[in-house]
Structures are given as C-alpha cells and as structure tokens.
Enzyme design. Structure first.
Site, PDB file in Angstrom:
ATOM      1  CE1 TYR A 153      -3.726   2.459   0.511  1.00 15.59           C
ATOM      2  CE2 TYR A 153      -2.367   3.384   2.258  1.00 15.59           C
ATOM      3  CZ  TYR A 153      -3.450   3.473   1.410  1.00 15.59           C
ATOM      4  OH  TYR A 153      -4.265   4.582   1.460  1.00 15.59           O
ATOM      5  CG  ASP A 255       6.005   4.041   0.735  1.00 18.10           C
ATOM      6  OD1 ASP A 255       6.282   4.828   1.662  1.00 18.10           O
ATOM      7  OD2 ASP A 255       4.839   3.769   0.395  1.00 18.10           O
ATOM      8  CE  LYS A 283       1.124   6.112   7.365  1.00 23.22           C
ATOM      9  NZ  LYS A 283      -0.153   5.726   7.842  1.00 23.22           N
TER      10      LYS A 283
HETATM   11  N1  PMP Z   1       2.935   4.590   2.013  1.00 26.82           N
HETATM   12  C1  PMP Z   1       2.821   3.748   3.050  1.00 26.82           C
HETATM   13  C2  PMP Z   1       3.836   2.676   3.247  1.00 26.82           C
HETATM   14  C3  PMP Z   1       1.751   3.889   3.941  1.00 26.82           C
HETATM   15  O1  PMP Z   1       1.631   3.039   4.969  1.00 26.82           O
HETATM   16  C4  PMP Z   1       0.814   4.920   3.735  1.00 26.82           C
HETATM   17  C5  PMP Z   1      -0.364   5.137   4.668  1.00 26.82           C
HETATM   18  N2  PMP Z   1      -0.675   4.136   5.526  1.00 26.82           N
HETATM   19  C6  PMP Z   1       0.975   5.760   2.626  1.00 26.82           C
HETATM   20  C7  PMP Z   1       2.062   5.568   1.794  1.00 26.82           C
HETATM   21  C8  PMP Z   1      -0.003   6.847   2.340  1.00 26.82           C
HETATM   22  O2  PMP Z   1       0.176   7.874   3.230  1.00 26.82           O
HETATM   23  P1  PMP Z   1      -0.997   8.940   3.501  1.00 26.82           P
HETATM   24  O3  PMP Z   1      -2.096   8.213   4.189  1.00 26.82           O
HETATM   25  O4  PMP Z   1      -0.334   9.981   4.344  1.00 26.82           O
HETATM   26  O5  PMP Z   1      -1.416   9.471   2.170  1.00 26.82           O
END
Ligand code: PMP
Length: 460
Positions: A153, A255, A283
């Site tokens: 994700y 990521d 985050k």
């Molecule tokens: N990348 C990863 C690995 C994530 O866990 C998340 C959100 N859980 C995101 C991207 C997306 O981030 P956001 O919810 O701040 O858009």
C-alpha cells in the site's frame, strides 16, 4: 462470528454508547461516518476526544494506551512538548504564505544528514509523495511502467491502487500475481502500467523485466511490508532488487512513509544498509502534523530543477508543519529516542512471544524499531499470500478484547501494527503485556475449537 468474540463486541458496545451515537449521526453527512475508509469497522469506530503522551480518551471517557498513534504517524506521541512549542510560536506569526521562507533548506539539511539523498521536495501526505516519486522515476527514465509488490500500500492514487488486498479468487499464480484494481473508479488502463510482483521473490521481478524490456521505470516497495502487519525482507533482498533494477535501467523507490522515521535514525536505508534511488517520507516525520517528502540524488532531482518535471502544492512547506517537522527531527527523533523505543518494543515483542509460548496460541510476534505486531500464523510470513491466511475472527477477538481492557494495541485491521512512541513508558508496556496475558488463553481456546470445527463456547 463465534460466541467469545460476540461477547467482546457486546462489551465494547456497552462501554462506548457515545461513540455509537456519534457514528450514527455522522453517517448522515459523511459516507461511512468516517473521513478515510480505513477508519470504519463494525459495529462502529471509537470516536476520540483527546490525546496526551501515550494515551487517548474516547468520547465516553474511556482511556486507552495508544499504540495506534494515527496509523503510526505519531512516534512523537500526542502533543509532544517540543513540537507543541514550535507550532505555538509559528501560529502567532503566519501560518500560510505559499512563498519560500528558509525552513525548507533547514529541514532538507536534516533529511540529507540522515538518508542517502542530496535533494528534497516536500508535500503533505504519503500518497502525494509516492505519486510524485513515480512521476520522477518516469521523468528520469522516459519509461512508463512500474513494478509494485502484491499487498503493498502506498496511498490512494490510481497507479498504486492495484493488488493492495486482492482476493483469493482473483490473485492467480503466486509466482506471477494477476494485477487486481483495488477500488471502483480507478482508471482501467492503470493495470497496464502497474506490474505486480510477489515480495521476497527476486526471480519474480527478473521475469517482469524480461517480459517488458526497456519499459519499466521503477520498482516501488516498502522495505518492511507494514501494510500486511509486519513482513521483513529476506537477507539481501533489497540489495538484490536494487541490482536488478539498475541492470535493467530502472530506479528503486523505497517507500519509507512508515519506516523512515520509525525504524532507525536513518530509516530503512541505514537499518538495511541500502541506497535506493528515491525515498518517500511521511507520517512520523511531522510529529503529528501533515508533512511528507520525497528525496533523491542531485542527478535525479535535476528533472525538477530544470523544470522538465512539474511538482507543486499550495500547502507544501506551510510554516506550521515545517516548524513541527524541524522540532521533530531535532528534539524527538534523536539517537536516544531510538534506544528508548527499541528497548520498549523489544520488551513488548519478547513479552508477546513468552505469552504465546505459555498459552499455545498459534502465532508469533515480530517487530523492529518502533513497530511490531501479533501475527496469527504458524511461521514468519514472507509475503502477501502468507498474510492472507491470518484468521480474521481471532484477530478481531484480540483487538476488541484488548480495547475493552484499555489497550489500543494497534489500529483496527489485521494488516496494521503497533507503534511505540517516545512518550511510552515501561509502565505502559507492562500493562499492555498484563492485558495480553489475560486475553491470550481465550484466543488459544478459540483457535483450537475452530480448528476442531466446533463452535467455540463462551469462555470466561
Ligand atoms: N505509504 C505507506 C507505506 C503507507 O503506509 C501509507 C499510509 N498508511 C501511505 C504511503 C499513504 O500515506 P498517507 O495516508 O499519508 O497518504
């Protein structure tokens, strides 16, 4: 749903009437009653009133030790004093300019000191920066396709809304997963450009490069898959991916939205000693504010510097989140803080392991840095297909039983994990383990009865 689980959900409903009422009202105006689909779960989600340090209080006044921490965005814990002070100072002198102010450079320096990158662009969410990282890779390579991992994700945009949680009747061959679009409304052609590989499987990636020569711009992955609870890369896997990508003229995008701040001082790059081409951060780097970034070498970022690639955003680097980000890097995410969360997290993982061993629960606990999870699976998961077999009902039983005893062990959904913040203490971890010890025997009984095919009796 078996009786012991039913009983925990009834207890939850008795404890949280104000949340039920708030949700009932919210659904009239807000689809599902929540602002992000992940936040909904049946019968209704907890509505929260406030958070301080390592705990939150819901609208009924129940207090919880918080290991959800906004899906891992709060390694700082709630209202960290250094972050609050920096933000309060900014609030009085202007919150939004859409003009440069100098904190961009200061924060970029902090990031370049920790991660193997030369230049940084900021955004507001993980989704935004993974989206721009893909554009960056395409702009640099002049190619269109990308590879993502099955079960990975990376946010809500179309390119990566493929094979996020594909179902067993759709996902096909484990060695060669079928790309499955994960939401209505995603552009159909997306799956032509997004190829899907199994995690921890280098030959699977090699095969995709062989099948699409000269077409793949990048491999995008989370170094530890933390959207299937907690799934470690095999020894040498990330280095192997980097080699394969480079051999075929593609880039590796890591990521690090979850791992960047929480795994180690220098994120997964430091932890696994790997130097990807592009990293995405989000985050916990914002200390509770919506800050994200993508970063790469000077050579790669040159496509932005020369205006070949467009990246913009009204709220990018607004002074409030930048002040929060600077305070977070300088005063929260310190080397000492990593020793603290590592120690507490290790204590939690080891405590879970001990209790699992004692109760005969078919499960294990795994973790690193500030994160960990209970996995209801007999051996260490290696990819999405392993995780797919986790028993959802027993996990749901675990989650509600913990919540009913004052521990928000992790966000709801068995694809998530717990976070330990810098404000958690030994006392919090001891209480968490005490509650898990109380809950685990009922989970083991439920597992045994389900394995035997009998309806589980209500256990006291
Ligand atoms: N990348 C990863 C690995 C994530 O866990 C998340 C959100 N859980 C995101 C991207 C997306 O981030 P956001 O919810 O701040 O858009």
């Amino acid at each position: 749903m078996y009786p012991a689980l039913q009983k925990e959900i009834e207890t939850y409903e008795k404890r949280t009437p104000q949340s039920r009422e708030a949700h009932h009202r919210a659904v009239r105006r807000v689809p599902l009653g929540v602002a992000s689909n992940y936040r909904y779960y049946p019968p209704y989600p907890l509505f929260v009133r406030e958070g301080h340090g390592s705990s939150i209080t819901d609208v009924d006044g129940n207090q919880y030790i918080d290991h959800n921490l906004c899906y891992g965005a709060l390694m700082a814990g709630h209202c960290h004093p250094a972050v609050m002070q920096a933000v309060e100072e900014r609030l009085r002198i202007g919150t939004l300019f859409g003009m440069p102010h100098g904190m961009e450079l200061e924060l970029a320096e902090e990031i370049c000191a920790r991660y193997p990158v030369d230049m940084v662009r900021f955004g507001n969410s993980g989704s935004e920066v993974t989206m721009h990282s893909l554009r960056l890779a395409r702009a640099v390579t002049g190619r269109g396709k990308i590879i993502k991992m099955e079960g990975g994700y990376h946010g809500g945009h179309d390119a990566i809304s493929v094979s996020v949680k594909p179902k067993g009747d759709q996902f096909g061959d484990p060695e060669n997963p079928t790309p499955v679009v994960s939401s209505a409304g995603v552009l159909k052609g997306t799956t032509d450009a997004t190829l899907v590989a199994p995690f921890n499987n280098l030959p699977g990636v090699e095969r995709l490069f062989a099948r699409h020569p000269g077409e793949i711009a990048a491999v995008l992955l989370e170094p530890i898959m933390m959207n299937i609870a907690f799934c470690m890369p095999d020894e040498g896997y990330l280095q192997g991916l980097l080699e394969i990508a480079h051999k075929h003229g593609a880039l590796l995008i890591m990521d690090e939205v979850k791992t960047g701040a929480k795994l180690a001082w220098g994120g997964a790059c430091e932890y696994f000693n790997v130097k990807p081409d592009i990293i995405c951060l989000g985050k916990s780097i914002g200390g509770g504010f919506s800050l994200a970034a993508f970063a790469a070498s000077r050579e790669i970022m040159d496509v932005i510097a020369t205006q070949k690639m467009f990246h913009a955003g009204t709220y990018n680097t607004n002074p409030v989140v930048m002040a929060a980000g600077l305070a977070t890097f300088r005063h929260v995410l310190t080397r000492d803080a990593y020793s603290h969360v590592d120690r507490l997290n290790r204590k939690l993982v080891d405590g879970y392991q001990r209790i699992i061993g004692k109760t005969g629960l078919v499960a294990y606990s795994d973790g690193a840095g500030a994160n960990g999870a209970l996995l209801l699976y007999p051996q260490r998961i290696r990819n999405y297909r392993d995780w797919y077999h986790v028993d959802e009902d027993v996990w749901t039983h675990y989650w509600f039983a913990m919540v009913n005893r004052g521990v928000l062990a992790q966000p709801y959904w068995w694809d998530e994990q717990w976070t330990v913040s810098v404000q958690h203490t030994d006392k919090d971890i001891d209480y968490h383990l005490q509650v898990f010890e109380e809950v685990a025997p009922a989970l083991a009984t439920a597992q045994q009865e389900r394995a035997a095919g009998a309806p589980a009796a209500v256990s006291q």
